[in-house]
Scaffold this motif. Structure first.
Motif, PDB file in Angstrom:
ATOM      1  N   HIS A  35       5.438 -10.112   8.432  1.00 55.13           N
ATOM      2  CA  HIS A  35       5.351  -9.194   7.290  1.00 55.13           C
ATOM      3  C   HIS A  35       4.598  -9.849   6.134  1.00 55.13           C
ATOM      4  O   HIS A  35       3.779  -9.202   5.474  1.00 55.13           O
ATOM      5  N   GLY A  39       1.422  -7.764   5.652  1.00 55.41           N
ATOM      6  CA  GLY A  39       1.738  -6.833   4.577  1.00 55.41           C
ATOM      7  C   GLY A  39       1.946  -5.413   5.076  1.00 55.41           C
ATOM      8  O   GLY A  39       2.704  -5.172   6.018  1.00 55.41           O
ATOM      9  N   SER A  40       1.255  -4.466   4.472  1.00 62.25           N
ATOM     10  CA  SER A  40       1.436  -3.053   4.826  1.00 62.25           C
ATOM     11  C   SER A  40       0.994  -2.751   6.253  1.00 62.25           C
ATOM     12  O   SER A  40       1.445  -1.781   6.851  1.00 62.25           O
ATOM     13  N   GLU A  41       0.149  -3.592   6.822  1.00 65.79           N
ATOM     14  CA  GLU A  41      -0.260  -3.403   8.219  1.00 65.79           C
ATOM     15  C   GLU A  41       0.926  -3.613   9.153  1.00 65.79           C
ATOM     16  O   GLU A  41       1.016  -2.975  10.194  1.00 65.79           O
ATOM     17  N   TYR A  42       1.842  -4.477   8.771  1.00 68.18           N
ATOM     18  CA  TYR A  42       3.070  -4.672   9.554  1.00 68.18           C
ATOM     19  C   TYR A  42       3.838  -3.349   9.608  1.00 68.18           C
ATOM     20  O   TYR A  42       4.221  -2.886  10.685  1.00 68.18           O
ATOM     21  N   ASP A  43       4.045  -2.744   8.449  1.00 68.65           N
ATOM     22  CA  ASP A  43       4.770  -1.469   8.387  1.00 68.65           C
ATOM     23  C   ASP A  43       4.033  -0.378   9.153  1.00 68.65           C
ATOM     24  O   ASP A  43       4.656   0.426   9.855  1.00 68.65           O
ATOM     25  N   HIS A  44       2.722  -0.341   9.031  1.00 66.50           N
ATOM     26  CA  HIS A  44       1.907   0.649   9.748  1.00 66.50           C
ATOM     27  C   HIS A  44       2.079   0.486  11.260  1.00 66.50           C
ATOM     28  O   HIS A  44       2.258   1.470  11.984  1.00 66.50           O
ATOM     29  N   GLN A  47       5.442   1.659  12.407  1.00 68.87           N
ATOM     30  CA  GLN A  47       5.482   3.126  12.408  1.00 68.87           C
ATOM     31  C   GLN A  47       4.731   3.697  13.613  1.00 68.87           C
ATOM     32  O   GLN A  47       5.224   4.601  14.279  1.00 68.87           O
ATOM     33  N   SER A 130      -7.540  -6.390  10.612  1.00 69.82           N
ATOM     34  CA  SER A 130      -6.205  -6.610  10.038  1.00 69.82           C
ATOM     35  C   SER A 130      -5.768  -8.063  10.107  1.00 69.82           C
ATOM     36  O   SER A 130      -4.955  -8.503   9.297  1.00 69.82           O
ATOM     37  N   THR A 135      -4.906  -6.976   3.771  1.00 70.17           N
ATOM     38  CA  THR A 135      -4.756  -6.125   2.592  1.00 70.17           C
ATOM     39  C   THR A 135      -5.829  -5.050   2.531  1.00 70.17           C
ATOM     40  O   THR A 135      -5.682  -4.074   1.798  1.00 70.17           O
ATOM     41  N   SER A 138      -5.845  -1.060   5.414  1.00 65.83           N
ATOM     42  CA  SER A 138      -5.399   0.296   5.058  1.00 65.83           C
ATOM     43  C   SER A 138      -6.516   1.032   4.310  1.00 65.83           C
ATOM     44  O   SER A 138      -6.706   2.237   4.506  1.00 65.83           O
TER      45      SER A 138
END
Length: 182
Positions: A35, A39-44, A47, A130, A135, A138
């Motif tokens: 994470h 960052g947000s790629e982990y969450d993406h 999902q 990624s 960062t 996205s």
């Protein structure tokens, strides 16, 4: 004798506790590390895949794959050429924003190819990006969505402007390398 049994029981309890908590802590550490890196790629990825463990495996496989590639820096002349090409694309935006977005996307793909990123399909490119630019991926995906709307003549000028900003941030990073070779 009672003291011996108590010591054995305490040691046994600690061993069992360690056996139970060890894997839990290791998974937590793995999750935190990935994470922090993605960052947000982990969450993406969580999902999209619908499972945290699968997402972690996917992200680690991406890392290994990109490390196996021979990504190279640009030469000084290549760097200068692409800086000039980007300036042309950016100035084109004023009169033909839709075409500028098409050209910006093409230019990013050119630089990626020149640096030895594989260009199979968009999702693979985004996955590869990624690893080095978590960062920005996205933004790259958002720019791609707008570019697809642009192909259907459905994107308004503000969306195109935003796509150009997204593309610019990735383009700048693709041109910045540890060492620009001659």
């Amino acid at each position: 004798m009672n003291t011996t049994y108590i010591i054995i029981a305490v040691v046994l309890a600690l061993v069992i506790l360690g056996a139970v908590l060890g894997p839990v802590m290791a998974r937590r550490k793995r999750s935190d590390r990935l994470h922090d890196q993605f960052g947000s790629e982990y969450d993406h990825t969580v999902q999209v895949l619908g499972d945290e463990k699968k997402a972690q495996t996917e992200l680690e496989e991406r890392q290994k794959y990109v490390q196996s590639l021979d990504i190279r820096p640009l030469s000084v002349n290549e760097h200068k050429r692409y800086v000039a090409d980007w300036a042309t694309v950016q100035s084109e935006f004023v009169d033909e924003p839709g075409q500028a977005i098409i050209d910006a996307d093409r230019l990013i793909m050119e630089v990626m190819q020149l640096r030895a990123y594989p260009l199979s399909d968009f999702e693979q490119r985004a996955a590869d990006v990624s690893v080095s630019y978590p960062t920005l991926v996205s933004n790259y995906r958002a720019a791609r969505v707008i570019a697809l709307k642009n192909e259907e003549h459905q994107a308004d000028t503000e969306e195109l402007r935003q796509a150009m900003i997204y593309y610019r941030s990735l383009f700048d990073e693709l041109l910045v390398t540890d060492a620009v070779v001659a």
